[in-house]
Design an enzyme around this catalytic site. Structure first.
Site, mmCIF file in Angstrom:
data_model
loop_
_atom_site.group_PDB
_atom_site.id
_atom_site.type_symbol
_atom_site.label_atom_id
_atom_site.label_comp_id
_atom_site.label_asym_id
_atom_site.label_seq_id
_atom_site.Cartn_x
_atom_site.Cartn_y
_atom_site.Cartn_z
ATOM 1 N N GLY A 14 -121.202 34.124 46.051
ATOM 2 C CA GLY A 14 -121.187 35.110 47.132
ATOM 3 C C GLY A 14 -119.999 34.870 48.060
ATOM 4 O O GLY A 14 -119.263 33.890 47.911
ATOM 5 N N SER A 110 -128.864 35.397 60.180
ATOM 6 C CA SER A 110 -128.044 36.566 60.497
ATOM 7 C C SER A 110 -128.286 36.967 61.951
ATOM 8 O O SER A 110 -129.346 36.680 62.514
ATOM 9 C CB SER A 110 -128.450 37.703 59.570
ATOM 10 O OG SER A 110 -128.018 38.920 60.101
ATOM 11 N N SER A 111 -127.335 37.693 62.530
ATOM 12 C CA SER A 111 -127.498 38.127 63.923
ATOM 13 C C SER A 111 -128.608 39.169 64.064
ATOM 14 O O SER A 111 -129.068 39.431 65.176
ATOM 15 C CB SER A 111 -126.182 38.710 64.451
ATOM 16 O OG SER A 111 -125.792 39.801 63.663
ATOM 17 N N CYS A 112 -129.057 39.757 62.946
ATOM 18 C CA CYS A 112 -130.101 40.792 63.058
ATOM 19 C C CYS A 112 -131.472 40.198 63.357
ATOM 20 O O CYS A 112 -132.439 40.935 63.519
ATOM 21 C CB CYS A 112 -130.138 41.660 61.814
ATOM 22 S SG CYS A 112 -130.686 40.772 60.391
ATOM 23 N N TYR A 139 -135.652 42.482 56.421
ATOM 24 C CA TYR A 139 -134.637 41.438 56.202
ATOM 25 C C TYR A 139 -134.633 40.461 57.375
ATOM 26 O O TYR A 139 -134.604 39.232 57.187
ATOM 27 C CB TYR A 139 -133.286 42.143 56.065
ATOM 28 C CG TYR A 139 -132.059 41.279 55.977
ATOM 29 C CD1 TYR A 139 -131.723 40.609 54.809
ATOM 30 C CD2 TYR A 139 -131.190 41.170 57.068
ATOM 31 C CE1 TYR A 139 -130.563 39.849 54.726
ATOM 32 C CE2 TYR A 139 -130.028 40.415 56.990
ATOM 33 C CZ TYR A 139 -129.725 39.753 55.823
ATOM 34 O OH TYR A 139 -128.570 39.007 55.748
ATOM 35 N N LYS A 143 -135.375 36.412 57.583
ATOM 36 C CA LYS A 143 -134.422 35.442 58.143
ATOM 37 C C LYS A 143 -135.087 34.603 59.255
ATOM 38 O O LYS A 143 -134.848 33.397 59.349
ATOM 39 C CB LYS A 143 -133.190 36.161 58.697
ATOM 40 C CG LYS A 143 -132.319 36.775 57.622
ATOM 41 C CD LYS A 143 -131.669 35.681 56.782
ATOM 42 C CE LYS A 143 -130.699 36.195 55.769
ATOM 43 N NZ LYS A 143 -130.191 35.137 54.885
ATOM 44 N N HIS A 186 -120.451 46.754 54.083
ATOM 45 C CA HIS A 186 -120.399 46.629 55.544
ATOM 46 C C HIS A 186 -119.159 47.344 56.072
ATOM 47 O O HIS A 186 -118.314 47.800 55.303
ATOM 48 C CB HIS A 186 -120.388 45.144 55.928
ATOM 49 C CG HIS A 186 -121.681 44.446 55.636
ATOM 50 N ND1 HIS A 186 -121.757 43.266 54.915
ATOM 51 C CD2 HIS A 186 -122.958 44.763 55.942
ATOM 52 C CE1 HIS A 186 -123.023 42.896 54.809
ATOM 53 N NE2 HIS A 186 -123.776 43.785 55.422
ATOM 54 N N ARG A 216 -118.281 45.777 68.262
ATOM 55 C CA ARG A 216 -118.842 44.840 67.293
ATOM 56 C C ARG A 216 -117.957 43.600 67.212
ATOM 57 O O ARG A 216 -116.775 43.624 67.538
ATOM 58 C CB ARG A 216 -118.908 45.481 65.889
ATOM 59 C CG ARG A 216 -119.867 46.657 65.771
ATOM 60 C CD ARG A 216 -121.333 46.231 65.852
ATOM 61 N NE ARG A 216 -122.252 47.357 65.673
ATOM 62 C CZ ARG A 216 -122.691 48.145 66.660
ATOM 63 N NH1 ARG A 216 -122.288 47.949 67.895
ATOM 64 N NH2 ARG A 216 -123.539 49.120 66.404
HETATM 65 N N1 LIG Z 1 -121.808 39.118 54.861
HETATM 66 C C1 LIG Z 1 -122.110 39.158 56.140
HETATM 67 O O1 LIG Z 1 -121.506 39.898 56.942
HETATM 68 C C2 LIG Z 1 -123.180 38.242 56.691
HETATM 69 C C3 LIG Z 1 -123.473 38.329 58.051
HETATM 70 C C4 LIG Z 1 -124.465 37.529 58.577
HETATM 71 C C5 LIG Z 1 -125.158 36.667 57.735
HETATM 72 N N2 LIG Z 1 -124.870 36.587 56.415
HETATM 73 C C6 LIG Z 1 -125.655 35.647 55.601
HETATM 74 O O2 LIG Z 1 -124.821 34.769 54.894
HETATM 75 C C7 LIG Z 1 -125.426 34.434 53.637
HETATM 76 C C8 LIG Z 1 -124.448 34.721 52.514
HETATM 77 O O3 LIG Z 1 -124.069 36.093 52.566
HETATM 78 P P1 LIG Z 1 -122.894 36.684 51.675
HETATM 79 O O4 LIG Z 1 -122.213 37.724 52.469
HETATM 80 O O5 LIG Z 1 -122.143 35.584 51.052
HETATM 81 O O6 LIG Z 1 -123.756 37.442 50.554
HETATM 82 P P2 LIG Z 1 -123.340 37.756 49.052
HETATM 83 O O7 LIG Z 1 -121.862 37.851 48.928
HETATM 84 O O8 LIG Z 1 -124.174 38.907 48.625
HETATM 85 O O9 LIG Z 1 -123.818 36.434 48.284
HETATM 86 C C9 LIG Z 1 -125.161 36.110 48.119
HETATM 87 C C10 LIG Z 1 -125.295 35.319 46.847
HETATM 88 O O10 LIG Z 1 -126.670 34.981 46.664
HETATM 89 C C11 LIG Z 1 -126.987 35.188 45.278
HETATM 90 N N3 LIG Z 1 -128.396 35.489 45.109
HETATM 91 C C12 LIG Z 1 -129.094 36.516 45.671
HETATM 92 N N4 LIG Z 1 -130.374 36.465 45.249
HETATM 93 C C13 LIG Z 1 -130.481 35.408 44.414
HETATM 94 C C14 LIG Z 1 -131.543 34.865 43.642
HETATM 95 N N5 LIG Z 1 -132.773 35.422 43.637
HETATM 96 N N6 LIG Z 1 -131.281 33.777 42.884
HETATM 97 C C15 LIG Z 1 -130.045 33.229 42.854
HETATM 98 N N7 LIG Z 1 -129.005 33.684 43.556
HETATM 99 C C16 LIG Z 1 -129.231 34.774 44.322
HETATM 100 C C17 LIG Z 1 -126.135 36.376 44.870
HETATM 101 O O11 LIG Z 1 -125.989 36.424 43.487
HETATM 102 P P3 LIG Z 1 -125.926 37.873 42.763
HETATM 103 O O12 LIG Z 1 -124.814 38.624 43.462
HETATM 104 O O13 LIG Z 1 -125.638 37.543 41.350
HETATM 105 O O14 LIG Z 1 -127.259 38.500 43.008
HETATM 106 C C18 LIG Z 1 -124.838 36.077 45.608
HETATM 107 O O15 LIG Z 1 -123.984 35.268 44.841
HETATM 108 C C19 LIG Z 1 -126.703 35.266 53.544
HETATM 109 O O16 LIG Z 1 -127.790 34.487 53.942
HETATM 110 C C20 LIG Z 1 -126.483 36.372 54.543
HETATM 111 O O17 LIG Z 1 -127.690 36.813 55.087
HETATM 112 C C21 LIG Z 1 -123.887 37.356 55.865
#
Ligand SMILES: NC(=O)c1ccc[n+]([C@@H]2O[C@H](COP(=O)([O-])OP(=O)(O)OC[C@H]3O[C@@H](n4cnc5c(N)ncnc54)[C@H](OP(=O)(O)O)[C@@H]3O)[C@@H](O)[C@H]2O)c1
Length: 325
Positions: A14, A110-112, A139, A143, A186, A216
């Site tokens: 991710g 997350s901030s949400c 969601y 969290k 996003h 934002r």
């Molecule tokens: N992106 C943002 O703006 C943001 C903001 C605030 C918080 N966050 C938090 O930061 C963290 C990472 O976010 P990110 O943006 O890196 O998300 P991402 O790019 O979607 O990465 C999430 C990863 O988790 C894997 N995953 C999901 N479900 C799974 C499962 N059941 N088993 C194994 N792997 C699984 C996904 O694999 P697949 O793709 O193969 O499913 C993906 O590689 C999350 O907790 C998110 O809530 C992100």
């Protein structure tokens, strides 16, 4: 424990997980001491498989960056998937980590998690003080449960087992590895795609939904990775001094926000689009402002380093690369 603890990064493909791995390698952590599994190799919603993985690998530390993540549309369309999968992933990983002797774990929230009408900037103590934004409530509830899982395991098992499970709450993130899907992304990746396509098609105008006035906050993902490693490695006495057993999470933000109009301007510059930007105020704006209060993290000695223009330049190159595959 050796100088190079064995670290499991859940969600390493991710956006955040891959940045954490990049950063650990750049800091000299041995690649053979970083454990990863793709979603296809290990579905973290499956308890038995997660237990078997921890029994086999026995990591010392865990970064829990795997989650089901998406924008408003996805959250609204698949609320059951968002609450069920995130609850299961967190519960399985945290319980298995504890059962198999993991001393240190960092959970990414997350901030949400904060109430829809939380005072701005949002401080950690705004948690559970009011109703959540309805579009992503499932969601957010998952969290919040992740934070409470970490706290509850600490409260029950810290004295007997020495565990130390922490949580960080990132603001909106962007950067390499982002999802540029036309409908399901996003705001920054969506704008990058729109301005890039407008440039390619010589479109005279790009119209942005809403008035452009909401504010934002955005943090580059390598800063988020750096903050995650920083918080994980803080001495326990220091972490404990700045948190409390039932309010243990730490906000991770850039420290200031910008209007959507300013963001659109910055993205148009980064992509080289030279046409006009218009706003459609008949479309909904969302909340007027969403800014994290990152005082707690700043007091601990961490500050974001990468500004929006620097970050957008790299993000645009990443989009071009992803698009050419
Ligand atoms: N992106 C943002 O703006 C943001 C903001 C605030 C918080 N966050 C938090 O930061 C963290 C990472 O976010 P990110 O943006 O890196 O998300 P991402 O790019 O979607 O990465 C999430 C990863 O988790 C894997 N995953 C999901 N479900 C799974 C499962 N059941 N088993 C194994 N792997 C699984 C996904 O694999 P697949 O793709 O193969 O499913 C993906 O590689 C999350 O907790 C998110 O809530 C992100």
């Amino acid at each position: 424990m050796t100088q190079h603890p064995k670290i499991y990064v859940a969600g390493h493909r991710g956006m955040v997980g891959s940045a954490i791995v990049r950063q650990m390698l750049a800091q000299g952590h041995l690649s053979e001491r970083i454990v990863t599994r793709t979603h296809a190799e290990l579905d973290l919603t499956k308890q038995a498989a997660v237990n078997a993985f921890f029994a086999e690998e026995k990591p010392d530390q865990v970064y829990l960056a795997a989650a089901k993540v998406g924008g408003i549309h996805a959250n609204n369309t698949y609320p059951a998937d968002f609450i069920y999968q995130n609850l299961m992933v967190q519960a399985n990983v945290i319980e298995a980590a504890f059962r198999h002797g993991v001393q240190k774990l960092l959970f990414l929230g997350s901030s949400c998690i904060y109430p829809r009408l939380a005072p701005q900037p949002m401080r950690e103590d705004a948690l559970l003080t009011g109703p959540l934004e309805s579009t992503n409530e499932p969601y957010a509830i998952a969290k919040i449960s992740g934070i409470k899982l970490c706290e509850s395991y600490n409260r029950q098992y810290c004295a007997s087992h020495g565990i130390d499970y922490r949580s960080v709450m990132p603001t909106n993130l962007y950067g390499p590895g982002d999802n540029y899907h036309p409908q399901n992304s996003h705001v920054i990746p969506a704008l990058i795609r729109r301005f890039h396509e407008a440039k390619e098609n010589y479109a005279p105008t790009v119209t942005i939904w809403g008035s452009g006035t909401p504010k934002r906050e955005f943090l580059y993902v390598d800063d988020m990775a750096a903050a995650s490693i920083f918080v994980m490695n803080l001495p326990k006495a220091v972490y404990d001094l700045h948190t409390s057993p039932m309010q243990s999470h730490i906000n991770v933000g850039f420290g200031s926000d910008i209007t959507i109009a300013q963001l659109a301007q910055a993205v148009s510059l980064a992509t080289g689009y030279q046409g006009h930007i218009e706003f459609d105020p008949t479309q909904p704006d969302g909340s007027p402002r969403k800014l994290m209060d990152s005082t707690r993290l700043n007091m601990l000695g961490w500050q974001a380093k990468i500004n929006l223009d620097q970050g957008l330049a790299v993000a645009y190159q990443d989009f071009i690369q992803q698009n050419s595959r």
